[in-house]
Design a protein around this motif. Sequence first.
Motif, short mmCIF file in Angstrom:
data_model
loop_
_atom_site.label_atom_id
_atom_site.label_comp_id
_atom_site.label_asym_id
_atom_site.label_seq_id
_atom_site.Cartn_x
_atom_site.Cartn_y
_atom_site.Cartn_z
N GLY A 122 -79.30 31.84 64.21
CA GLY A 122 -79.96 30.59 64.62
C GLY A 122 -81.37 30.77 65.13
O GLY A 122 -82.01 29.79 65.54
N ASP A 123 -81.92 31.99 65.09
CA ASP A 123 -83.29 32.22 65.54
C ASP A 123 -84.27 31.91 64.41
O ASP A 123 -85.03 32.76 63.96
CB ASP A 123 -83.46 33.66 66.03
CG ASP A 123 -83.05 34.69 64.99
OD1 ASP A 123 -82.13 34.41 64.20
OD2 ASP A 123 -83.66 35.78 64.98
N VAL A 124 -84.29 30.67 64.00
CA VAL A 124 -85.05 30.29 62.81
C VAL A 124 -86.18 29.31 63.14
O VAL A 124 -86.65 28.59 62.26
CB VAL A 124 -84.11 29.68 61.73
CG1 VAL A 124 -83.17 30.75 61.21
CG2 VAL A 124 -83.31 28.52 62.30
N HIS A 125 -86.62 29.28 64.39
CA HIS A 125 -87.73 28.41 64.76
C HIS A 125 -88.97 28.81 63.97
O HIS A 125 -89.44 29.94 64.04
CB HIS A 125 -88.01 28.50 66.26
CG HIS A 125 -86.82 28.22 67.12
ND1 HIS A 125 -86.23 26.98 67.16
CD2 HIS A 125 -86.10 29.01 67.94
CE1 HIS A 125 -85.19 27.03 67.99
NE2 HIS A 125 -85.10 28.24 68.47
N HIS A 126 -89.52 27.87 63.20
CA HIS A 126 -90.72 28.11 62.40
C HIS A 126 -90.54 29.28 61.43
O HIS A 126 -91.51 29.93 61.03
CB HIS A 126 -91.94 28.37 63.30
CG HIS A 126 -92.09 27.38 64.41
ND1 HIS A 126 -92.36 26.04 64.17
CD2 HIS A 126 -92.00 27.52 65.76
CE1 HIS A 126 -92.44 25.41 65.34
NE2 HIS A 126 -92.20 26.27 66.31
N SER A 127 -89.29 29.56 61.06
CA SER A 127 -89.00 30.67 60.14
C SER A 127 -88.05 30.19 59.05
O SER A 127 -86.87 30.56 59.03
CB SER A 127 -88.38 31.84 60.90
OG SER A 127 -89.21 32.25 61.97
N THR A 129 -87.65 30.82 55.91
CA THR A 129 -87.26 31.69 54.80
C THR A 129 -86.88 33.06 55.36
O THR A 129 -87.27 33.43 56.47
CB THR A 129 -88.40 31.88 53.80
OG1 THR A 129 -89.46 32.64 54.41
CG2 THR A 129 -88.96 30.53 53.33
N PRO A 130 -86.12 33.86 54.58
CA PRO A 130 -85.79 35.22 55.04
C PRO A 130 -87.02 36.05 55.34
O PRO A 130 -87.02 36.86 56.26
CB PRO A 130 -85.00 35.79 53.86
CG PRO A 130 -84.40 34.61 53.20
CD PRO A 130 -85.43 33.52 53.32
N GLU A 131 -88.10 35.85 54.57
CA GLU A 131 -89.31 36.65 54.77
C GLU A 131 -89.96 36.32 56.11
O GLU A 131 -90.34 37.22 56.87
CB GLU A 131 -90.30 36.41 53.62
CG GLU A 131 -89.84 36.94 52.27
CD GLU A 131 -88.76 36.09 51.62
OE1 GLU A 131 -88.03 36.60 50.77
OE2 GLU A 131 -88.64 34.90 52.00
N THR A 132 -90.12 35.05 56.41
CA THR A 132 -90.75 34.68 57.68
C THR A 132 -89.84 34.98 58.86
O THR A 132 -90.31 35.32 59.95
CB THR A 132 -91.14 33.19 57.69
OG1 THR A 132 -89.98 32.38 57.41
CG2 THR A 132 -92.21 32.90 56.66
N LEU A 133 -88.53 34.88 58.65
CA LEU A 133 -87.59 35.23 59.71
C LEU A 133 -87.66 36.72 60.01
O LEU A 133 -87.66 37.14 61.17
CB LEU A 133 -86.17 34.84 59.33
CG LEU A 133 -85.06 35.15 60.35
CD1 LEU A 133 -85.38 34.51 61.70
CD2 LEU A 133 -83.71 34.67 59.84
N ALA A 134 -87.74 37.55 58.96
CA ALA A 134 -87.86 38.99 59.16
C ALA A 134 -89.15 39.33 59.90
O ALA A 134 -89.16 40.21 60.76
CB ALA A 134 -87.81 39.71 57.81
N ALA A 135 -90.24 38.62 59.59
CA ALA A 135 -91.51 38.86 60.28
C ALA A 135 -91.40 38.48 61.75
O ALA A 135 -91.93 39.19 62.63
CB ALA A 135 -92.62 38.06 59.61
N TYR A 198 -73.54 28.89 64.87
CA TYR A 198 -74.79 29.60 65.17
C TYR A 198 -74.81 29.98 66.65
O TYR A 198 -73.98 29.55 67.45
CB TYR A 198 -76.00 28.73 64.81
CG TYR A 198 -76.25 27.55 65.73
CD1 TYR A 198 -77.34 27.55 66.59
CD2 TYR A 198 -75.42 26.43 65.72
CE1 TYR A 198 -77.60 26.47 67.43
CE2 TYR A 198 -75.67 25.36 66.54
CZ TYR A 198 -76.75 25.37 67.41
OH TYR A 198 -76.99 24.32 68.25
N GLY A 199 -75.78 30.82 67.00
CA GLY A 199 -75.93 31.27 68.38
C GLY A 199 -77.35 31.03 68.85
O GLY A 199 -77.93 29.98 68.59
N HIS A 200 -77.90 31.99 69.56
CA HIS A 200 -79.30 32.04 69.95
C HIS A 200 -79.69 31.11 71.08
O HIS A 200 -80.45 31.48 71.97
CB HIS A 200 -80.20 31.78 68.73
CG HIS A 200 -81.66 31.98 69.00
ND1 HIS A 200 -82.18 33.20 69.37
CD2 HIS A 200 -82.71 31.12 68.97
CE1 HIS A 200 -83.48 33.09 69.55
NE2 HIS A 200 -83.83 31.85 69.33
#
Length: 259
Positions: A122-127, A129-135, A198-200
Amino acid sequence: MQTAIGHTISDLHLLTTRSSAAKMMPSLHHAASEAGLFVLNGDIFDFQWSFYPDLKRSLQYVEDWIDDLVEQYPRCQFVFITGNHDSLPAYEELLEDLSGRYANLAWDPFYLKVGEKVFLHGDVHHSPTPETLAAYRSRWHGPPHKPWTHTVYYVFAWLRIPRLIHELTPADRPVADVITYLKAELGPHFGDVQDVYYGHTHKPQSNFLQQGLRFHNTGATLHGVRSRIQTFLYDPADLERGLQERNHHHVKPVGAGVV
């Protein structure tokens, strides 16, 4: 269609002085003893706030903890999803090694889809896609914090300030970010989803409705914060398909561990 029992939990934040996960362990082990699937949904460990002075000792603790859990319940399929606090490359390498050692262990850096259910940290704030989430997660890969900051953080948690912050955050805000991410990640398969675990956010939640989806959050085992293991039913055939689909995330599929 067959039906089996599954459980999920997130945000144990093991390795830290602010974790209250020890109180949860009897319940966690009981749940694993009866389940066919157990999803550990991110931030199970917290490397930046580890009380160990070096990464090697933290990783040894993690390996011992996972060994103890997975070996005791061979009929349960364990799936570890990583979060921002435990997405460390060395930890992911350990998970890959352990998944080759145990037939009932798998992992994924992003999510697991089991039929109409999706599990992600669930840590997908402003992320979106997988690429931006990984960044985004790479920002959490620095060295552990200095010892004095642990004391400050412990007092901060003891005063229940984090819980107050999370309780005051509107529930629909993080849920909207999760929906955006899942639409980008799942594409046409997003339409299959009915339940999202989800968590986070560290805020327990069950059956929160948004855009026709039900959202569930297990909270966090941190001092002053509520947490609970959540139970669900699933089709073992859906789990097998979900594990096989993890190939494009560099995860080795394993047996479904059906009870």
